[in-house]
Design a protein around this motif. Structure first.
Motif, PDB file in Angstrom:
ATOM      1  N   LEU A 112      51.422  39.362  61.602  1.00 36.07           N
ATOM      2  CA  LEU A 112      51.231  39.506  63.041  1.00 36.07           C
ATOM      3  C   LEU A 112      49.823  39.973  63.382  1.00 36.07           C
ATOM      4  CD1 LEU A 112      54.667  40.977  64.174  1.00 36.07           C
ATOM      5  CD2 LEU A 112      53.879  38.605  64.222  1.00 36.07           C
ATOM      6  N   HIS A 113      49.201  40.721  62.475  1.00 39.10           N
ATOM      7  CA  HIS A 113      47.814  41.136  62.684  1.00 39.10           C
ATOM      8  C   HIS A 113      46.830  40.061  62.251  1.00 39.10           C
ATOM      9  CE1 HIS A 113      49.596  45.085  63.320  1.00 39.10           C
ATOM     10  NE2 HIS A 113      48.442  45.463  63.826  1.00 39.10           N
ATOM     11  N   GLY A 114      47.185  39.262  61.245  1.00 33.69           N
ATOM     12  CA  GLY A 114      46.384  38.117  60.856  1.00 33.69           C
ATOM     13  C   GLY A 114      45.095  38.408  60.116  1.00 33.69           C
ATOM     14  N   GLN A 115      44.971  39.599  59.520  1.00 34.59           N
ATOM     15  CA  GLN A 115      43.721  39.966  58.852  1.00 34.59           C
ATOM     16  C   GLN A 115      43.877  40.320  57.379  1.00 34.59           C
ATOM     17  OE1 GLN A 115      40.843  39.580  60.510  1.00 34.59           O
ATOM     18  NE2 GLN A 115      42.090  38.893  62.242  1.00 34.59           N
ATOM     19  N   THR A 116      45.064  40.737  56.971  1.00 35.71           N
ATOM     20  CA  THR A 116      45.311  41.156  55.595  1.00 35.71           C
ATOM     21  C   THR A 116      46.581  40.489  55.084  1.00 35.71           C
ATOM     22  OG1 THR A 116      46.651  43.069  56.224  1.00 35.71           O
ATOM     23  CG2 THR A 116      44.266  43.413  56.043  1.00 35.71           C
ATOM     24  N   MET A 117      46.847  40.667  53.804  1.00 36.68           N
ATOM     25  CA  MET A 117      48.095  40.170  53.231  1.00 36.68           C
ATOM     26  C   MET A 117      48.609  41.173  52.204  1.00 36.68           C
ATOM     27  SD  MET A 117      46.890  37.175  50.540  1.00 36.68           S
ATOM     28  CE  MET A 117      48.532  37.078  49.803  1.00 36.68           C
ATOM     29  N   VAL A 118      49.919  41.184  52.032  1.00 38.19           N
ATOM     30  CA  VAL A 118      50.529  41.956  50.963  1.00 38.19           C
ATOM     31  C   VAL A 118      50.529  41.071  49.719  1.00 38.19           C
ATOM     32  CG1 VAL A 118      52.597  43.191  50.205  1.00 38.19           C
ATOM     33  CG2 VAL A 118      52.002  43.123  52.646  1.00 38.19           C
ATOM     34  N   GLN A 119      50.052  41.606  48.613  1.00 40.06           N
ATOM     35  CA  GLN A 119      50.042  40.809  47.385  1.00 40.06           C
ATOM     36  C   GLN A 119      51.471  40.525  46.954  1.00 40.06           C
ATOM     37  OE1 GLN A 119      48.229  41.509  42.969  1.00 40.06           O
ATOM     38  NE2 GLN A 119      46.826  41.795  44.696  1.00 40.06           N
ATOM     39  N   GLY A 120      51.762  39.268  46.674  1.00 42.93           N
ATOM     40  CA  GLY A 120      53.110  38.857  46.323  1.00 42.93           C
ATOM     41  C   GLY A 120      53.346  38.795  44.825  1.00 42.93           C
ATOM     42  N   ALA A 121      54.494  38.186  44.440  1.00 44.05           N
ATOM     43  CA  ALA A 121      54.837  37.966  43.039  1.00 44.05           C
ATOM     44  C   ALA A 121      55.623  36.659  42.947  1.00 44.05           C
ATOM     45  CB  ALA A 121      55.645  39.141  42.495  1.00 44.05           C
ATOM     46  N   HIS A 122      55.090  35.604  43.560  1.00 45.96           N
ATOM     47  CA  HIS A 122      55.836  34.351  43.668  1.00 45.96           C
ATOM     48  C   HIS A 122      55.205  33.189  42.917  1.00 45.96           C
ATOM     49  CE1 HIS A 122      53.008  32.633  46.669  1.00 45.96           C
ATOM     50  NE2 HIS A 122      52.825  33.923  46.969  1.00 45.96           N
ATOM     51  N   CYS A 123      53.909  33.288  42.562  1.00 46.72           N
ATOM     52  CA  CYS A 123      53.219  32.169  41.915  1.00 46.72           C
ATOM     53  C   CYS A 123      52.064  32.721  41.088  1.00 46.72           C
ATOM     54  CB  CYS A 123      52.709  31.177  42.960  1.00 46.72           C
ATOM     55  SG  CYS A 123      51.887  29.721  42.271  1.00 46.72           S
ATOM     56  N   VAL A 124      52.163  32.582  39.774  1.00 50.88           N
ATOM     57  CA  VAL A 124      51.138  33.136  38.879  1.00 50.88           C
ATOM     58  C   VAL A 124      49.766  32.563  39.233  1.00 50.88           C
ATOM     59  CG1 VAL A 124      50.364  33.290  36.481  1.00 50.88           C
ATOM     60  CG2 VAL A 124      52.800  33.481  37.029  1.00 50.88           C
ATOM     61  N   GLY A 125      48.793  33.439  39.397  1.00 49.07           N
ATOM     62  CA  GLY A 125      47.431  33.048  39.709  1.00 49.07           C
ATOM     63  C   GLY A 125      47.130  32.904  41.182  1.00 49.07           C
ATOM     64  N   GLN A 126      48.157  32.993  42.023  1.00 51.34           N
ATOM     65  CA  GLN A 126      47.977  32.783  43.460  1.00 51.34           C
ATOM     66  C   GLN A 126      48.517  33.924  44.313  1.00 51.34           C
ATOM     67  OE1 GLN A 126      46.265  30.182  44.809  1.00 51.34           O
ATOM     68  NE2 GLN A 126      45.807  29.601  42.691  1.00 51.34           N
TER      69      GLN A 126
END
Length: 200
Positions: A112-126
């Protein structure tokens, strides 16, 4: 003037506010998520792509919101208790009934803020580059329901809009890792990119 609620959150990222409607996205609190079992990493940059997944779970015929919430809890339990991740690996989940839920805690706030992201764990290297969207079901031999597909188009368009991601930067999991995921949804990525571009 100070505005409350979602309108204030969307203002910085939506200079043309009427251009694209925000889809309804249930927060982790709304579907009863467990708290993360450790610290989550906040990346101080926008993601540069979207990665589409399927959950590889059963193709339920229960299209209700209650089922979508239960599905999100099942995924989180799998990721935390079996994979031993700190939280759900994906940022968002799209159910077969077209219900959208936040996956990894903090992902909705960041979107909703459009400036940051939470690091995920869904795709190695991405995981520090891409927003991961899990689509409920297994699509190796059958297509997803229309409700899921339509919701995926709407949501990808919103994510692209919020983060200034070009529709051409929508991929499938198998583009980066050795997997069958997201099944037939991968074959429809050109259609998805075109549909998202038309919404934008």
């Amino acid at each position: 003037m100070l505005l409350g609620g979602a309108a204030a959150l969307l203002t910085p990222a939506l200079p043309a506010a009427a251009a694209l409607e925000q889809p309804t996205i249930a927060s982790c609190g709304a579907w009863g998520a467990r708290p993360p079992q450790g610290s989550l990493t906040i990346d101080e940059h926008r993601p540069n792509k979207i990665i589409v997944h399927h959950t590889a779970l059963a193709n339920s015929t229960d299209y209700s919101q209650a089922h979508a919430f239960a599905n999100s809890r099942d995924i989180q339990n799998l990721h935390m208790d079996t994979n031993h991740w700190v939280d759900s690996g994906q940022h968002f989940t799209n159910s077969r009934g077209g219900w959208l839920t936040e996956g990894r805690n903090g992902s909705l706030y960041a979107l909703l803020h459009g400036q940051t992201m939470v690091q995920g764990a869904h795709c190695v290297g991405q995981n520090d580059q891409a927003i991961g969207i899990e689509n409920e079901g297994t699509y190796l031999t059958e297509q997803p329901p229309a409700a899921l597909w339509n919701s995926l188009v709407d949501f990808c368009a919103f994510v692209c809009h919020q983060y200034a991601i070009p529709p051409a930067e929508i991929y499938g999991h198998k583009d980066f890792n050795t997997t069958q995921c997201p099944g037939l949804l991968h074959d429809r990525l050109p259609e998805l990119r075109s549909a998202v571009a038309a919404r934008l």
